[in-house]
Design an enzyme around this catalytic site. Sequence first.
Site: not given
Length: 287
Positions: A57, A101, A124
């Site tokens: 990412k 994450q 996100d």
Amino acid sequence: MSATSTVQLMDGTSLAKRIEDAAARAAEISPRTGTSPCLATVLVGEDPASATYVRMKQARCAKTGSRSRHIGLPATTTTAELIDTLAGLSSDPGVHGILLQHPCGPHIDERAAFEAIAPEKDVDGVTMHSFVAMSFVLPGFVSCTPGGIMRLLEAYDVDLAGKHAVVVGRSAILGNPAGMLLLVMNATVTYSPSRTAGLSAIVREADVVVAAVGRRRLIRGEGVKPGAVVVDAGHDPGNVGDVDFDTASTRTRLITPVPGGVGPMTIAILPAQTVDAAANLLGIQRH
Ligand code: NAP
């Protein structure tokens, strides 16, 4: 949608590239502001797969002109410590987007941690605020995979209004928001979680199928309505999806390949939203 046996692939790889190119152009805000978009990535523990995802990412953000700042926390980090870190990044003017994450580990209250991310930096799309914004069509960021799915459907001119969309799976990051976004586009949405009775009969009625389960080839071709549009978000062991591509693609009007469909789209949405977040926070006018 009319029945046809001509398969057309929804090519996520090339669309993702176009999205990333557009993000890269938009990221050229540095000359105007003296800065560039910055994504903070937070990883708890040292799970190699998670570390790989984070690096990937970061690399995609770098490709589109954004910087990353990585915060690696030990596996022993408590929920309170993680919340402190995320709250600090949320109020740091040098950070424009935040990625936590997950999974973070069984001892962490992930929901509480996600909620420590400021909505304007939730690139996100994991906070409750973002979910409500998606549902109520308010400004905000989408979950990356559902957002990628919607961009694919739009790019292939799939008219969703009045169509029956069946979303198989209802996870917080994928099935649930995907169904919500389809509803926003006026589809009639059916969710099928694991306890669904008669899944194949439900899927067979669908004009649009979104498979978001994590079970190899759960959906067989004979279970798909001829002429349907099938989006396979599954990415299962053996690099296959939740849909049996070979049999389904003989009946669909449009179908995503695995790999090369939803996966690259998911990856493209994060840098695009990071650039958007930076532009919003820096007060840059967008065209
Ligand atoms: P998840 O959190 O494990 O959720 C799976 C969902 O599928 C749950 O809602 C579960 O229902 C449902 N389910 C399980 N068995 C079912 C069955 N037989 N019939 C109907 N529903 C069933 O998984 P996820 O994170 O959403 O991921 C799903 C798949 O998408 C995986 O293959 C994952 O690798 C892939 N994925 C791909 C991307 C991408 O970028 N391409 C991104 C994220 C995930 P219950 O809620 O009732 O348990």
